[in-house]
Structures are given as C-alpha cells and as structure tokens.
Motif scaffolding. Structure first.
Motif, PDB file in Angstrom:
ATOM      1  N   SER A   1     -16.549  22.571 -34.671  1.00 45.11           N
ATOM      2  CA  SER A   1     -16.456  21.639 -35.806  1.00 45.11           C
ATOM      3  C   SER A   1     -17.218  22.131 -37.037  1.00 45.11           C
ATOM      4  O   SER A   1     -16.696  22.063 -38.155  1.00 45.11           O
ATOM      5  CB  SER A   1     -16.962  20.251 -35.390  1.00 45.11           C
ATOM      6  OG  SER A   1     -16.151  19.703 -34.374  1.00 45.11           O
ATOM      7  N   PRO A   2     -18.466  22.627 -36.884  1.00 40.27           N
ATOM      8  CA  PRO A   2     -19.171  23.154 -38.067  1.00 40.27           C
ATOM      9  C   PRO A   2     -18.402  24.287 -38.753  1.00 40.27           C
ATOM     10  O   PRO A   2     -18.470  24.439 -39.979  1.00 40.27           O
ATOM     11  CB  PRO A   2     -20.501  23.651 -37.494  1.00 40.27           C
ATOM     12  CG  PRO A   2     -20.707  22.842 -36.253  1.00 40.27           C
ATOM     13  CD  PRO A   2     -19.332  22.658 -35.687  1.00 40.27           C
ATOM     14  N   LEU A   3     -17.659  25.066 -37.962  1.00 41.78           N
ATOM     15  CA  LEU A   3     -16.856  26.156 -38.512  1.00 41.78           C
ATOM     16  C   LEU A   3     -15.787  25.608 -39.456  1.00 41.78           C
ATOM     17  O   LEU A   3     -15.593  26.123 -40.564  1.00 41.78           O
ATOM     18  CB  LEU A   3     -16.206  26.933 -37.367  1.00 41.78           C
ATOM     19  CG  LEU A   3     -15.540  28.263 -37.701  1.00 41.78           C
ATOM     20  CD1 LEU A   3     -16.594  29.324 -37.943  1.00 41.78           C
ATOM     21  CD2 LEU A   3     -14.618  28.691 -36.553  1.00 41.78           C
ATOM     22  N   TYR A   4     -15.098  24.542 -39.016  1.00 39.43           N
ATOM     23  CA  TYR A   4     -14.053  23.934 -39.837  1.00 39.43           C
ATOM     24  C   TYR A   4     -14.638  23.246 -41.065  1.00 39.43           C
ATOM     25  O   TYR A   4     -14.073  23.338 -42.169  1.00 39.43           O
ATOM     26  CB  TYR A   4     -13.258  22.916 -39.019  1.00 39.43           C
ATOM     27  CG  TYR A   4     -12.697  23.452 -37.723  1.00 39.43           C
ATOM     28  CD1 TYR A   4     -12.137  24.720 -37.650  1.00 39.43           C
ATOM     29  CD2 TYR A   4     -12.729  22.683 -36.554  1.00 39.43           C
ATOM     30  CE1 TYR A   4     -11.625  25.213 -36.454  1.00 39.43           C
ATOM     31  CE2 TYR A   4     -12.226  23.166 -35.358  1.00 39.43           C
ATOM     32  CZ  TYR A   4     -11.670  24.429 -35.308  1.00 39.43           C
ATOM     33  OH  TYR A   4     -11.168  24.903 -34.131  1.00 39.43           O
ATOM     34  N   LEU A   5     -15.748  22.560 -40.883  1.00 36.87           N
ATOM     35  CA  LEU A   5     -16.386  21.864 -42.002  1.00 36.87           C
ATOM     36  C   LEU A   5     -16.837  22.847 -43.080  1.00 36.87           C
ATOM     37  O   LEU A   5     -16.654  22.608 -44.279  1.00 36.87           O
ATOM     38  CB  LEU A   5     -17.565  21.038 -41.500  1.00 36.87           C
ATOM     39  CG  LEU A   5     -17.220  19.841 -40.609  1.00 36.87           C
ATOM     40  CD1 LEU A   5     -18.479  19.270 -39.965  1.00 36.87           C
ATOM     41  CD2 LEU A   5     -16.501  18.768 -41.408  1.00 36.87           C
TER      42      LEU A   5
ATOM     43  N   LEU B   1      -6.204  27.485 -40.907  1.00 41.25           N
ATOM     44  CA  LEU B   1      -6.167  27.165 -42.329  1.00 41.25           C
ATOM     45  C   LEU B   1      -5.650  25.753 -42.598  1.00 41.25           C
ATOM     46  O   LEU B   1      -6.170  25.059 -43.480  1.00 41.25           O
ATOM     47  CB  LEU B   1      -5.303  28.195 -43.069  1.00 41.25           C
ATOM     48  CG  LEU B   1      -5.165  27.994 -44.580  1.00 41.25           C
ATOM     49  CD1 LEU B   1      -6.525  28.083 -45.256  1.00 41.25           C
ATOM     50  CD2 LEU B   1      -4.191  29.019 -45.163  1.00 41.25           C
ATOM     51  N   GLY B   2      -4.632  25.327 -41.857  1.00 43.65           N
ATOM     52  CA  GLY B   2      -4.073  23.995 -42.084  1.00 43.65           C
ATOM     53  C   GLY B   2      -5.111  22.900 -41.903  1.00 43.65           C
ATOM     54  O   GLY B   2      -5.211  21.973 -42.726  1.00 43.65           O
TER      55      GLY B   2
ATOM     56  N   GLU C   1      -6.709  19.619 -32.565  1.00 45.63           N
ATOM     57  CA  GLU C   1      -5.682  19.098 -31.643  1.00 45.63           C
ATOM     58  C   GLU C   1      -4.947  17.871 -32.173  1.00 45.63           C
ATOM     59  O   GLU C   1      -3.727  17.758 -32.057  1.00 45.63           O
ATOM     60  CB  GLU C   1      -6.309  18.797 -30.279  1.00 45.63           C
ATOM     61  CG  GLU C   1      -6.337  19.969 -29.326  1.00 45.63           C
ATOM     62  CD  GLU C   1      -7.200  21.100 -29.812  1.00 45.63           C
ATOM     63  OE1 GLU C   1      -6.884  22.269 -29.503  1.00 45.63           O
ATOM     64  OE2 GLU C   1      -8.203  20.838 -30.509  1.00 45.63           O
ATOM     65  N   SER C   2      -5.687  16.912 -32.723  1.00 52.71           N
ATOM     66  CA  SER C   2      -5.065  15.673 -33.183  1.00 52.71           C
ATOM     67  C   SER C   2      -4.047  15.939 -34.291  1.00 52.71           C
ATOM     68  O   SER C   2      -2.879  15.519 -34.201  1.00 52.71           O
ATOM     69  CB  SER C   2      -6.137  14.692 -33.675  1.00 52.71           C
ATOM     70  OG  SER C   2      -5.542  13.537 -34.229  1.00 52.71           O
TER      71      SER C   2
ATOM     72  N   LEU D   1       0.079  26.420 -39.429  1.00 51.51           N
ATOM     73  CA  LEU D   1      -1.180  26.961 -39.941  1.00 51.51           C
ATOM     74  C   LEU D   1      -2.409  26.253 -39.392  1.00 51.51           C
ATOM     75  O   LEU D   1      -3.539  26.671 -39.666  1.00 51.51           O
ATOM     76  CB  LEU D   1      -1.197  26.864 -41.476  1.00 51.51           C
ATOM     77  CG  LEU D   1      -0.197  27.743 -42.234  1.00 51.51           C
ATOM     78  CD1 LEU D   1      -0.258  27.427 -43.721  1.00 51.51           C
ATOM     79  CD2 LEU D   1      -0.458  29.219 -41.977  1.00 51.51           C
ATOM     80  N   THR D   2      -2.198  25.177 -38.620  1.00 54.00           N
ATOM     81  CA  THR D   2      -3.332  24.362 -38.182  1.00 54.00           C
ATOM     82  C   THR D   2      -4.161  25.030 -37.096  1.00 54.00           C
ATOM     83  O   THR D   2      -5.380  24.876 -37.050  1.00 54.00           O
ATOM     84  CB  THR D   2      -2.846  22.984 -37.699  1.00 54.00           C
ATOM     85  OG1 THR D   2      -2.208  22.311 -38.790  1.00 54.00           O
ATOM     86  CG2 THR D   2      -3.993  22.115 -37.208  1.00 54.00           C
ATOM     87  N   ARG D   3      -3.516  25.786 -36.201  1.00 52.69           N
ATOM     88  CA  ARG D   3      -4.242  26.453 -35.135  1.00 52.69           C
ATOM     89  C   ARG D   3      -3.413  27.640 -34.634  1.00 52.69           C
ATOM     90  O   ARG D   3      -2.200  27.708 -34.901  1.00 52.69           O
ATOM     91  CB  ARG D   3      -4.575  25.500 -33.983  1.00 52.69           C
ATOM     92  CG  ARG D   3      -3.401  24.780 -33.358  1.00 52.69           C
ATOM     93  CD  ARG D   3      -3.810  23.955 -32.156  1.00 52.69           C
ATOM     94  NE  ARG D   3      -4.293  24.785 -31.079  1.00 52.69           N
ATOM     95  CZ  ARG D   3      -5.583  24.916 -30.743  1.00 52.69           C
ATOM     96  NH1 ARG D   3      -6.500  24.269 -31.399  1.00 52.69           N
ATOM     97  NH2 ARG D   3      -5.948  25.692 -29.743  1.00 52.69           N
ATOM     98  N   PRO D   4      -4.026  28.599 -33.931  1.00 54.15           N
ATOM     99  CA  PRO D   4      -3.278  29.791 -33.505  1.00 54.15           C
ATOM    100  C   PRO D   4      -2.015  29.487 -32.709  1.00 54.15           C
ATOM    101  O   PRO D   4      -1.025  30.216 -32.819  1.00 54.15           O
ATOM    102  CB  PRO D   4      -4.316  30.547 -32.655  1.00 54.15           C
ATOM    103  CG  PRO D   4      -5.628  30.134 -33.201  1.00 54.15           C
ATOM    104  CD  PRO D   4      -5.466  28.699 -33.600  1.00 54.15           C
ATOM    105  N   ASN D   5      -2.044  28.418 -31.911  1.00 55.49           N
ATOM    106  CA  ASN D   5      -0.868  28.068 -31.113  1.00 55.49           C
ATOM    107  C   ASN D   5       0.324  27.681 -31.977  1.00 55.49           C
ATOM    108  O   ASN D   5       1.434  27.509 -31.475  1.00 55.49           O
ATOM    109  CB  ASN D   5      -1.196  26.914 -30.157  1.00 55.49           C
ATOM    110  CG  ASN D   5      -2.247  27.300 -29.143  1.00 55.49           C
ATOM    111  OD1 ASN D   5      -3.353  27.685 -29.510  1.00 55.49           O
ATOM    112  ND2 ASN D   5      -1.921  27.199 -27.868  1.00 55.49           N
ATOM    113  N   GLY D   6       0.098  27.531 -33.283  1.00 59.68           N
ATOM    114  CA  GLY D   6       1.213  27.258 -34.181  1.00 59.68           C
ATOM    115  C   GLY D   6       2.259  28.353 -34.147  1.00 59.68           C
ATOM    116  O   GLY D   6       3.443  28.099 -34.416  1.00 59.68           O
ATOM    117  N   ILE D   7       1.848  29.571 -33.810  1.00 57.40           N
ATOM    118  CA  ILE D   7       2.809  30.667 -33.672  1.00 57.40           C
ATOM    119  C   ILE D   7       3.789  30.368 -32.541  1.00 57.40           C
ATOM    120  O   ILE D   7       4.983  30.661 -32.631  1.00 57.40           O
ATOM    121  CB  ILE D   7       2.073  31.997 -33.445  1.00 57.40           C
ATOM    122  CG1 ILE D   7       1.361  32.428 -34.731  1.00 57.40           C
ATOM    123  CG2 ILE D   7       3.039  33.093 -32.994  1.00 57.40           C
ATOM    124  CD1 ILE D   7       0.662  33.752 -34.640  1.00 57.40           C
ATOM    125  N   LEU D   8       3.297  29.761 -31.450  1.00 56.06           N
ATOM    126  CA  LEU D   8       4.188  29.382 -30.348  1.00 56.06           C
ATOM    127  C   LEU D   8       5.163  28.296 -30.785  1.00 56.06           C
ATOM    128  O   LEU D   8       6.320  28.271 -30.361  1.00 56.06           O
ATOM    129  CB  LEU D   8       3.366  28.892 -29.156  1.00 56.06           C
ATOM    130  CG  LEU D   8       2.366  29.874 -28.557  1.00 56.06           C
ATOM    131  CD1 LEU D   8       1.674  29.250 -27.354  1.00 56.06           C
ATOM    132  CD2 LEU D   8       3.054  31.170 -28.163  1.00 56.06           C
TER     133      LEU D   8
END
Length: 366
Positions: A44-48, A68-69, A139-140, A170-177
C-alpha cells in the motif's frame, strides 16, 4: 423452495431486483467492514507514494508501472484529500457499480431474471471477494473494472469498453492475462475470417510485454522453484527441493531459462505446479482456521462442479468462453509462479466462474 424463489424473482421487475441485490450488497459490505475494517497491505505505501509522485509530475519507471491504473486512481483521490478512508469509499462505489453491471451482464447472457439473481447471490456469498474493497490494494478496482469492461463490450458499447478496459489492464500485472484472454477468444471466434494478421500483431505485442515483465519476475520465479516456494513468501509446505536441479545459463533469455528449467526438471516442476494450482483454486491454506477452510470447500467445490456441468452441457456464449479462458490463464500463471499467502489472485476471476456455474445451475435444476 427453488420454485417458490423463482416465482418470486420472476414476479419482480428489473428495478425491484436491483434494489434487492443492492440491499444485499450493502449488508455484505457492512459485515466485511465490521470484520476486517479499513486496512493497508505491504504494498500500500508503494501505491500511495506512486500516486503522490504522479501528482508531482514524477514518472514512475520502476515496477510500479505495472500498477499504473491503480496509482492513477490514488493520484486522483489525492488531488482532493490524503484520506485513506476516501480511497476505500471510492473503491466501494466502483464495486457497487460493478455489482449492478454484473447483474445486468448475467441477465443479458441468460435472458432470465432468476438465473441472473442466482449468479449475483453467488457473487455476494463469497466474502473473500468483498474483503478487498476495504484494503488499499489493486484487487478491488481490478475486479470491478474487469466486470464493467465485459459488460460494455457485450452490449457493444465498444468505446466505453475500451477506455475502461485500458484502465483495467493497467491496474495490475495480471491485466495482461485479461487482454490475452480477449485475444484468444476473438481468435477462436474469428479464426475463419481475414483478421489473422491483426491477431498475429496482437500476440506479438503481448509477447513483448510478457517478456519485459519477465525480465523482472523471471529470475524470482526460478529462485522460487529452487526453494520450492509454493506460497509467497517462501512457504514451501515442507516440500523438499531437488538435490541436483538442472539450472540453465543466466546468459540465455528469461523465457528460455524458464522453459529449460521446467523441461529438464519436469516431474518436480509438475508436482509443485499442481500443488500451487490446487491451493489457488480451493483457497485453502494450512494457516487458515478450520472454519475458513471448510467455508472455502463447501462454497467453491460446488461452484466448480456446476461450472464444469455448464461447460459440458451446451455451447458456450462469447462471455462464457472468455470467462473460461481467463480463469484457465490465471490458473496456469499461478501454477508456474506461486500462490499468494492471502489468496488474492482468485477473487478477480471468480465472478466469471460464477457465470459458468449459473449455466450449470440452469442445466441441473431448471
């Protein structure tokens, strides 16, 4: 009992049913809030910080680029307030909208109010999915945007679907899937048309993205095989590593290294992959409480059984085919990487399994 419930649901109009599922959704969120409260995770601190960096005009060129998303979402909230509570409220608003879109998606797919209602009940009954609405993780938002994207595209609102879909990817790496499952689905459905060169370009582009991502994650994956890491971080479940594993040269490409390790150590690789895939699907962990694991078994096993029935009994719609491919890609990815200690990789794909399970429910009981 089922007949009475079906009669009641079919007597309602769509607005009344949306009101009912809205009240149920709010009840589930209240239960989650009372049980879990608002939480931050390890990242979370990473995203903030990434959100703050974006506001200040600093481009995030490290691994945060794959999130990024979500970082853009946090940056938008930070334009008005630094309150973590507001970030969670935003996640809840988007999650509520996605729940309504999920109900409409089910109704569009099955043309049946009762089946749509049953699918939403499955969605509302899996508490671990809603827990993420209260955590500052991707995730949400990712789950919500994936549902909204599929709804827009299924309703042929392509521009809206593309915009939301890009944010989702773009929200998380699994977005590629998420994107790859689209390409595979379209390739299957359109394989007899003249779009083969478009698909070839799309697959090449995705291959470049995956290769770039593996440049960071690939060496970590091989380290995980050697432990072996079944559950992140470094949980082996007492599975013994190989005494003399074959290790490919680090001078080779990352994908080549991964392929050679799997091929040369195939029995071992297959064993740990099956264990990781099983833990992903069942949501069972040795450190969870007995009640938690029983809840997972009693809920998920029937869901998967109904999904298999739905897949076998009749042809799949475009939505169902995409959902199946998306789930299998996620299962494959977890099997060759590692399951997360909190099981957070399953919730984003479960709504689309619920669609398949609803199809199986129709075949068994209706």
């Amino acid at each position: 009992m089922i007949r009475r419930l079906r009669d009641f649901v079919n007597q309602q109009n769509i607005f009344s049913l949306q009101l009912i599922v809205s009240l149920l959704w709010m009840s589930v969120q209240w239960i989650c809030f009372q049980k879990f409260h608002i939480k931050e995770g390890a990242d979370s601190p990473l995203y903030l910080q990434a959100g703050q960096d974006l506001i200040e005009g600093t481009f995030i060129a490290d691994r945060r680029i794959w999130y990024l998303g979500y970082c853009l979402y946090i940056a938008f909230i930070k334009l008005f307030t630094d309150s973590i509570t507001v970030i969670v409220i935003g996640q809840l608003i988007i999650a509520y909208c996605s729940m309504i879109f999920f109900f409409r998606l089910l109704f569009y797919n099955f043309k049946d109010q009762f089946l749509a209602f049953c699918g939403v009940l499955m969605y509302l009954s899996w508490i671990p999915l809603h827990e993420w609405n209260f955590i500052l993780y991707t995730e949400s938002i990712f789950t919500s945007l994936s549902i909204i994207t599929i709804y827009f595209i299924s309703k042929k609102k392509y521009w809206a679907g593309i915009v939301v879909g890009i944010l989702c990817i773009l929200t998380r790496p699994n977005g590629i899937l998420f994107l790859l499952s689209f390409c595979i689905t379209l390739f299957i459905l359109q394989r007899k048309t003249n779009y083969k060169y478009v698909f070839l370009i799309a697959f090449l582009f995705l291959g470049l993205l995956i290769n770039e991502m593996l440049a960071y994650y690939g060496p970590l994956m091989i380290e995980g095989y050697l432990l072996p890491e079944i559950i992140y971080f470094q949980e082996t479940l007492e599975i013994k590593p190989l005494d003399n594993p074959y290790l490919p040269s680090k001078e080779l490409g990352v994908i080549t290294q991964l392929f050679l390790f799997a091929f040369k150590n195939f029995p071992y690789f297959l064993k740990i992959s099956i264990v990781k895939g099983s833990l992903f699907m069942t949501h069972i962990k040795p450190y969870y409480s007995l009640s938690h694991n029983l809840y997972s078994i009693l809920f998920l096993y029937p869901i998967y059984i109904f999904a298999v029935v739905g897949i076998r009994k009749s042809n799949l719609t475009k939505i169902e085919l995409w959902g199946l491919i998306y789930f299998l890609l996620q299962l494959f990815t977890i099997s060759i990487t590692s399951e997360n200690w909190d099981g957070r990789f399953l919730p984003p794909v479960l709504p689309f399994v619920f669609i398949l399970s609803t199809k199986g429910l129709k075949k068994v009981f209706l």
